[in-house]
Design a protein around this motif. Structure first.
Motif, PDB file in Angstrom:
ATOM      1  N   VAL A  33      32.070 -36.591  31.780  1.00  0.00           N
ATOM      2  CA  VAL A  33      32.948 -37.720  32.050  1.00  0.00           C
ATOM      3  C   VAL A  33      33.687 -37.469  33.355  1.00  0.00           C
ATOM      4  N   GLN A  34      33.730 -38.474  34.224  1.00  0.00           N
ATOM      5  CA  GLN A  34      34.534 -38.392  35.432  1.00  0.00           C
ATOM      6  C   GLN A  34      35.630 -39.434  35.336  1.00  0.00           C
ATOM      7  N   ALA A  35      36.857 -38.982  35.596  1.00  0.00           N
ATOM      8  CA  ALA A  35      38.018 -39.864  35.512  1.00  0.00           C
ATOM      9  C   ALA A  35      38.985 -39.520  36.635  1.00  0.00           C
ATOM     10  N   SER A  36      39.868 -40.454  36.925  1.00  0.00           N
ATOM     11  CA  SER A  36      40.904 -40.200  37.928  1.00  0.00           C
ATOM     12  C   SER A  36      42.231 -40.728  37.399  1.00  0.00           C
ATOM     13  N   SER A  55      33.008 -42.618  35.355  1.00  0.00           N
ATOM     14  CA  SER A  55      31.602 -42.590  34.943  1.00  0.00           C
ATOM     15  C   SER A  55      31.418 -41.741  33.702  1.00  0.00           C
ATOM     16  N   ILE A  56      30.337 -42.004  32.995  1.00  0.00           N
ATOM     17  CA  ILE A  56      29.896 -41.188  31.875  1.00  0.00           C
ATOM     18  C   ILE A  56      28.424 -40.908  32.099  1.00  0.00           C
ATOM     19  N   CYS A  57      28.060 -39.633  32.062  1.00  0.00           N
ATOM     20  CA  CYS A  57      26.668 -39.244  32.239  1.00  0.00           C
ATOM     21  C   CYS A  57      26.206 -38.532  30.973  1.00  0.00           C
TER      22      CYS A  57
END
Length: 66
Positions: A33-36, A55-57
């Motif tokens: 998971v990418q978050a800001s 994003s979720i990969c």
């Protein structure tokens, strides 16, 4: 002359990306998971701190049961 080791891997191990619907992600999947974080002004000198999903990969779809 160097060789690229990725060329020698079978197609089973090659990385590919394709969009999926959110309901395609299941419990037990290994995901990245990418978050800001961002601060949004809400009043005089007050801010609301928000987490924004970027994003979720899905890395692995194999579900282990214990």
């Amino acid at each position: 002359m160097g060789t690229n080791p990725a060329h020698h891997l079978s197609s089973k191990y090659r990385t590919s990306y394709r969009p999926i619907k959110p309901e395609g992600i299941r419990t037990g999947y290994l995901v990245e998971v990418q978050a800001s974080f961002c601060a949004v002004p809400i009043a005089n000198d007050h801010y609301k701190f928000l987490l924004k999903l970027r994003s979720i990969c899905v890395l692995d779809r194999e579900v282990d049961t214990v």
